[in-house]
Write an enzyme that holds these catalytic residues in place. Structure first.
Site, PDB file in Angstrom:
ATOM      1  N   CYS A   4       0.856  -1.173   0.000  1.00 29.27           N
ATOM      2  CA  CYS A   4       0.000   0.000   0.000  1.00 29.27           C
ATOM      3  C   CYS A   4       0.903   1.237   0.000  1.00 29.27           C
ATOM      4  O   CYS A   4       1.969   1.239   0.621  1.00 29.27           O
ATOM      5  CB  CYS A   4      -0.935   0.094   1.196  1.00 29.27           C
ATOM      6  SG  CYS A   4      -2.077  -1.273   1.329  1.00 29.27           S
ATOM      7  N   ARG A  44       3.643  -0.269  -4.982  1.00 25.15           N
ATOM      8  CA  ARG A  44       3.406  -0.823  -3.657  1.00 25.15           C
ATOM      9  C   ARG A  44       2.078  -1.575  -3.564  1.00 25.15           C
ATOM     10  O   ARG A  44       1.793  -2.222  -2.554  1.00 25.15           O
ATOM     11  CB  ARG A  44       3.399   0.291  -2.602  1.00 25.15           C
ATOM     12  CG  ARG A  44       4.686   1.089  -2.566  1.00 25.15           C
ATOM     13  CD  ARG A  44       4.630   2.143  -1.492  1.00 25.15           C
ATOM     14  NE  ARG A  44       4.612   1.546  -0.177  1.00 25.15           N
ATOM     15  CZ  ARG A  44       5.672   1.218   0.531  1.00 25.15           C
ATOM     16  NH1 ARG A  44       6.869   1.446   0.044  1.00 25.15           N
ATOM     17  NH2 ARG A  44       5.555   0.678   1.721  1.00 25.15           N
ATOM     18  N   TRP A  66      -2.969  -2.651  -1.650  1.00 18.05           N
ATOM     19  CA  TRP A  66      -2.723  -4.069  -1.912  1.00 18.05           C
ATOM     20  C   TRP A  66      -3.501  -4.790  -0.823  1.00 18.05           C
ATOM     21  O   TRP A  66      -3.146  -4.724   0.355  1.00 18.05           O
ATOM     22  CB  TRP A  66      -1.225  -4.383  -1.814  1.00 18.05           C
ATOM     23  CG  TRP A  66      -0.890  -5.767  -2.267  1.00 18.05           C
ATOM     24  CD1 TRP A  66      -0.683  -6.183  -3.556  1.00 18.05           C
ATOM     25  CD2 TRP A  66      -0.692  -6.927  -1.447  1.00 18.05           C
ATOM     26  NE1 TRP A  66      -0.389  -7.522  -3.576  1.00 18.05           N
ATOM     27  CE2 TRP A  66      -0.390  -8.000  -2.303  1.00 18.05           C
ATOM     28  CE3 TRP A  66      -0.761  -7.170  -0.076  1.00 18.05           C
ATOM     29  CZ2 TRP A  66      -0.139  -9.292  -1.833  1.00 18.05           C
ATOM     30  CZ3 TRP A  66      -0.512  -8.449   0.393  1.00 18.05           C
ATOM     31  CH2 TRP A  66      -0.206  -9.502  -0.479  1.00 18.05           C
ATOM     32  N   ASN A  99      -1.086   2.194   5.657  1.00 24.02           N
ATOM     33  CA  ASN A  99      -0.278   1.106   5.099  1.00 24.02           C
ATOM     34  C   ASN A  99       0.146   0.261   6.281  1.00 24.02           C
ATOM     35  O   ASN A  99       0.652   0.800   7.265  1.00 24.02           O
ATOM     36  CB  ASN A  99       0.939   1.719   4.385  1.00 24.02           C
ATOM     37  CG  ASN A  99       2.009   0.686   4.060  1.00 24.02           C
ATOM     38  OD1 ASN A  99       1.705  -0.456   3.788  1.00 24.02           O
ATOM     39  ND2 ASN A  99       3.258   1.104   4.087  1.00 24.02           N
ATOM     40  N   GLY A 100      -0.075  -1.072   6.198  1.00 24.40           N
ATOM     41  CA  GLY A 100       0.333  -1.945   7.306  1.00 24.40           C
ATOM     42  C   GLY A 100      -0.819  -2.800   7.772  1.00 24.40           C
ATOM     43  O   GLY A 100      -1.838  -2.917   7.075  1.00 24.40           O
ATOM     44  N   GLU A 148      16.349 -17.528 -10.778  1.00 24.13           N
ATOM     45  CA  GLU A 148      15.916 -16.154 -11.025  1.00 24.13           C
ATOM     46  C   GLU A 148      15.188 -16.049 -12.376  1.00 24.13           C
ATOM     47  O   GLU A 148      14.164 -15.366 -12.496  1.00 24.13           O
ATOM     48  CB  GLU A 148      17.146 -15.227 -10.975  1.00 24.13           C
ATOM     49  CG  GLU A 148      16.924 -13.774 -11.298  1.00 24.13           C
ATOM     50  CD  GLU A 148      15.960 -13.045 -10.358  1.00 24.13           C
ATOM     51  OE1 GLU A 148      15.445 -13.660  -9.418  1.00 24.13           O
ATOM     52  OE2 GLU A 148      15.706 -11.853 -10.611  1.00 24.13           O
ATOM     53  N   LYS A 185      11.373 -14.808 -12.704  1.00 27.07           N
ATOM     54  CA  LYS A 185      10.999 -13.646 -13.526  1.00 27.07           C
ATOM     55  C   LYS A 185       9.915 -14.052 -14.524  1.00 27.07           C
ATOM     56  O   LYS A 185       8.947 -13.329 -14.724  1.00 27.07           O
ATOM     57  CB  LYS A 185      12.201 -13.104 -14.321  1.00 27.07           C
ATOM     58  CG  LYS A 185      13.268 -12.384 -13.565  1.00 27.07           C
ATOM     59  CD  LYS A 185      12.899 -11.042 -13.003  1.00 27.07           C
ATOM     60  CE  LYS A 185      12.422 -11.197 -11.586  1.00 27.07           C
ATOM     61  NZ  LYS A 185      13.305 -10.743 -10.552  1.00 27.07           N
ATOM     62  N   GLU A 210       6.529 -14.774 -12.792  1.00 32.42           N
ATOM     63  CA  GLU A 210       6.018 -13.569 -12.140  1.00 32.42           C
ATOM     64  C   GLU A 210       5.340 -12.601 -13.111  1.00 32.42           C
ATOM     65  O   GLU A 210       4.291 -12.050 -12.809  1.00 32.42           O
ATOM     66  CB  GLU A 210       7.255 -12.905 -11.524  1.00 32.42           C
ATOM     67  CG  GLU A 210       7.039 -11.825 -10.588  1.00 32.42           C
ATOM     68  CD  GLU A 210       8.346 -11.329  -9.963  1.00 32.42           C
ATOM     69  OE1 GLU A 210       9.464 -11.603 -10.451  1.00 32.42           O
ATOM     70  OE2 GLU A 210       8.233 -10.631  -8.963  1.00 32.42           O
ATOM     71  N   HIS A 216      16.893 -37.084 -11.584  1.00 30.15           N
ATOM     72  CA  HIS A 216      16.310 -37.595 -10.339  1.00 30.15           C
ATOM     73  C   HIS A 216      14.812 -37.313 -10.256  1.00 30.15           C
ATOM     74  O   HIS A 216      14.231 -37.421  -9.178  1.00 30.15           O
ATOM     75  CB  HIS A 216      17.029 -36.982  -9.130  1.00 30.15           C
ATOM     76  CG  HIS A 216      18.474 -37.379  -9.054  1.00 30.15           C
ATOM     77  ND1 HIS A 216      18.873 -38.669  -8.821  1.00 30.15           N
ATOM     78  CD2 HIS A 216      19.606 -36.656  -9.231  1.00 30.15           C
ATOM     79  CE1 HIS A 216      20.198 -38.731  -8.836  1.00 30.15           C
ATOM     80  NE2 HIS A 216      20.669 -37.516  -9.092  1.00 30.15           N
ATOM     81  N   LYS A 227       5.391  -4.602  -4.636  1.00 33.83           N
ATOM     82  CA  LYS A 227       6.846  -4.592  -4.535  1.00 33.83           C
ATOM     83  C   LYS A 227       7.367  -4.745  -3.116  1.00 33.83           C
ATOM     84  O   LYS A 227       8.196  -5.602  -2.850  1.00 33.83           O
ATOM     85  CB  LYS A 227       7.394  -3.316  -5.159  1.00 33.83           C
ATOM     86  CG  LYS A 227       8.886  -3.399  -5.317  1.00 33.83           C
ATOM     87  CD  LYS A 227       9.379  -2.659  -6.486  1.00 33.83           C
ATOM     88  CE  LYS A 227      10.846  -2.923  -6.703  1.00 33.83           C
ATOM     89  NZ  LYS A 227      11.091  -4.187  -7.411  1.00 33.83           N
TER      90      LYS A 227
HETATM   91  C1  F6R Z   1      10.952 -10.765  -7.542  1.00 28.83           C
HETATM   92  C2  F6R Z   1      11.008  -9.837  -6.434  1.00 28.83           C
HETATM   93  C3  F6R Z   1      10.769 -10.356  -5.061  1.00 28.83           C
HETATM   94  C4  F6R Z   1      11.659  -9.622  -4.042  1.00 28.83           C
HETATM   95  C5  F6R Z   1      11.315 -10.081  -2.616  1.00 28.83           C
HETATM   96  C6  F6R Z   1      12.220  -9.437  -1.581  1.00 28.83           C
HETATM   97  O1  F6R Z   1      11.176 -10.144  -8.764  1.00 28.83           O
HETATM   98  O2  F6R Z   1      11.205  -8.658  -6.624  1.00 28.83           O
HETATM   99  O3  F6R Z   1      10.964 -11.728  -4.998  1.00 28.83           O
HETATM  100  O4  F6R Z   1      12.982  -9.885  -4.325  1.00 28.83           O
HETATM  101  O5  F6R Z   1       9.983  -9.767  -2.329  1.00 28.83           O
HETATM  102  O6  F6R Z   1      12.152  -8.053  -1.640  1.00 28.83           O
HETATM  103  P1  F6R Z   1      13.266  -7.147  -0.990  1.00 28.83           P
HETATM  104  O7  F6R Z   1      14.524  -7.348  -1.743  1.00 28.83           O
HETATM  105  O8  F6R Z   1      12.733  -5.750  -1.114  1.00 28.83           O
HETATM  106  O9  F6R Z   1      13.399  -7.585   0.437  1.00 28.83           O
END
Ligand code: F6R
Length: 609
Positions: free
Chosen positions: A2, A27, A73, A98-99, A482, A486, A489, A505, A604
């Site tokens: 948020c 956010r 969010w 937010n929270g 990764e 990506k 996601e 395996h 994010k």
């Molecule tokens: C994936 C992504 C998330 C963050 C994770 C940790 O693309 O961005 O997996 O890496 O939520 O976030 P931070 O680094 O902000 O603690």
């Protein structure tokens, strides 16, 4: 999660609040809302993106010189207009939050008994009624906000306005970020600087427990004990351009392309000045690193994968045992604490709750040698750590992490060198050799970015698939992880990553002509092993897409497509190989028409469990 923004000014604040909200959409983006004072509290809320709210605001010709706004969010209560913020208590008080308020049920019962009625399923609505309740007694919004937060348990950043006190806006912070922007005859509140940077670079970070009252010409802050405090004013380094899209279509695309610069900025201190341990990591770092018996890395998501790469470097170069664990796993299991272990948290945002709680748990177990690698200054995780190293990626707005990841990797390589040096494992020649490798990274990353047209052609084929496998070995296995993260996601294609040796395996059973298999194949000691694993795939009809170093002389053949990445980058090769997997995910998502910067169900900064 948020985002909140507020402003108190002598002019209409609606345009700046709307623009600020757009900067905070990373956010959360389930719904958006705004409330302004204009003789009455006028509120507009819409399910969906800020743009939907903006159209409604325009249609209603909303204007006001004091206001608060929110992008959500969803946690408590579904994605509906009644659950969207701001929440109001009658027509008197409006709140953005937010929270998570942990004791909202208890407070709800108490407020119902006092005669308050609830219109939403959110935890936030109790805050609006509580402030209203105390405002009735005090007729002072600052005092009412202070009394209300004293009744709350949990995490919050709040912005509040009241109809009967139109020259004041209050804010409060506990566990969630909140910054005050200081303007000329106007002041602002926001979840992060990007939301107010178009108005001012002068900012003040609130601390946990702080409550603030903003007027046009002054800001008052009290700490958790209720004592007036002065919070230091900073000049934000963020520029207004840094949060603009410029010529790019998406923030993710912009951020992928910013990597050479972001990496160069992050390693500037090392390539120019050598490994000055205390200078880079903070006073006392040399002593802490010298007698560290082990390293424990705690992180989440992509940052966790950065930690998995670092484990290889730290054990091989600095000769220190290194464990890597997801924050949410670590915090709930019994571990064997070793106070001489260095605990490293990695977090782009510095506010991920899982990582923050893991750090708190480590500290409670007696670990006081803590280091945070973070991209956001003054954020919660580095503030709770003894040492900090800031990556200089700049604001990362796309939800999928890209430049934050590669800058975390160079930061972790710098840490590896520092550990090795402090422990006498690095000769002067060895140090310059590693610095030289580091110096080449921005150039190699640029070279990898130039592969974009080739990766784009592959993306056409991936876009029509339902599944994909990513394989890597050793220090490149986390890059396979990764790549899969990506892709799933942002394109919603189901993707899994395996260490290539694990295929036989079990996962090999999944391979057929409909399963594209991406292979990270650098020219390192494991190349021949990777080639054998590829044979296993080909023998089952799997189509292979290989990212192979220029000097590995990999030839395409039937069912084996090859893109040649730059020459092998030695220890730093995982950084170079991260680029094409990012581009593959981006172009596949683009082709599938998904919302690249705001993928469904995600946000994010993940500040919930
Ligand atoms: C994936 C992504 C998330 C963050 C994770 C940790 O693309 O961005 O997996 O890496 O939520 O976030 P931070 O680094 O902000 O603690």
């Amino acid at each position: 999660m948020c985002g909140i923004v507020g402003a108190i000014a002598g002019r209409d604040v609606v345009p700046m609040l709307t623009e600020g909200l757009k900067r905070l959409e990373y956010r959360g983006y389930d719904s958006a809302g705004i409330a302004v004072l204009n003789g009455a509290i006028r509120r507009v809320r819409r399910v969906g993106r800020v743009a939907e709210m903006e159209s409604a605001v325009r249609a209603e010709d909303l204007k006001g010189i004091v206001g608060i706004a929110h992008t959500r969010w969803a946690t408590h209560g579904g994605v509906t207009e009644p659950n969207a913020h701001p929440h109001m208590s009658g027509d008197q008080v409006a709140v953005v939050h937010n929270g998570i308020i942990e004791n909202h049920e208890e407070q709800r019962a108490r407020l119902k008994a006092l005669g308050y009625e609830f219109e939403s399923q959110t935890d936030t609505e109790v805050v609006a009624h509580l402030i209203h309740h105390y405002f009735r007694e005090t007729r002072d919004l600052f005092a009412a906000t202070r009394r209300a937060v004293a009744d709350l348990h949990g995490a919050y950043a709040l912005g509040v306005v009241a109809l009967d006190e139109p020259h004041v806006m209050t804010g409060a912070r506990m566990g969630c970020p909140l910054v005050i922007g200081l303007g000329d005859g106007e002041n602002y509140l926001a979840s992060d600087v990007s939301a107010v940077i178009a108005q001012t670079r002068r900012v003040m970070y609130l601390e946990d427990g702080d409550v603030a009252a903003l007027e046009r010409g002054r800001v008052r802050v009290v700490d958790r004990a209720g004592c007036p405090v002065e919070r230091r004013e900073h000049l934000s380094e963020l520029s207004a351009d840094a949060v603009d899209l410029g010529p790019y279509r998406h923030y993710m695309q912009k951020e992928i392309h910013e990597q050479p610069r972001a990496i160069a900025d992050t390693i500037e201190g090392v390539v120019d000045g050598g490994v000055d341990i205390d200078g880079l990591f903070g006073a006392g770092a040399t002593a802490l690193f010298r007698d560290a018996e082990a390293v424990l890395i705690l992180a989440s998501g992509t940052s966790f994968y950065a930690g998995l790469v670092a484990r290889h470097w730290i054990e091989a170069i600095a000769a220190v045992p290194c464990g890597v664990e997801l924050g949410h796993e670590y915090r709930y299991r019994e571990t064997i604490p070793n106070p001489r272990q260095l605990v490293v948290t990695i977090s782009q945002s510095g506010e991920t709750l899982d990582t923050m709680e893991a750090l708190k748990r480590a500290k409670a177990l007696g670990h006081d040698r803590t280091l945070s690698i973070c991209n956001v200054r003054e954020s919660a995780i580095p503030r709770a750590s003894r040492l900090a190293f800031y990556t200089r990626a700049g604001a990362e707005i796309g939800v999928a992490s890209t430049k934050a990841f590669t800058t975390q990797l160079v930061a972790l390589f710098t840490l590896t060198m520092a550990l090795a040096k402090a422990r006498g494992k690095l000769s002067a020649g060895g140090e310059s050799d590693l610095i030289e490798q580091l110096r080449f990274v921005p150039g190699s990353v640029q070279h990898a970015l130039n592969l974009e047209p080739q990766v784009q052609a592959w993306a056409e084929r991936f876009a029509v698939r339902d599944h994909a496998l990513f394989l890597g070995r050793g220090v490149h296995y986390p890059i396979a992880l990764e790549g899969a993260l990506k892709l799933k996601e942002i394109s919603y294609i189901h993707a899994e990553a395996y260490p290539a040796g694990e295929l036989k395996h079990g996962p090999l059973a999944l391979v057929d002509a409909a399963m594209p298999v991406v292979v990270i194949a650098p020219n390192d000691a494991l190349l021949e092993k990777v080639k054998s694993n590829m044979q296993e795939v080909r023998a089952r009809g799997g189509e292979i897409y290989v990212f192979a170093d220029l000097d590995s002389h990999f030839a395409p053949s039937e069912g084996v497509h090859v893109i040649r990445t730059p020459r092998h980058a030695g220890w730093l090769s995982p950084i170079v190989h991260a680029i094409p997997v990012q581009l593959l995910a981006y172009h596949t998502a683009l082709r599938r028409g998904t919302d690249v910067d705001k993928p469904r169900n995600l946000a994010k900064a993940v500040t919930v469990e």
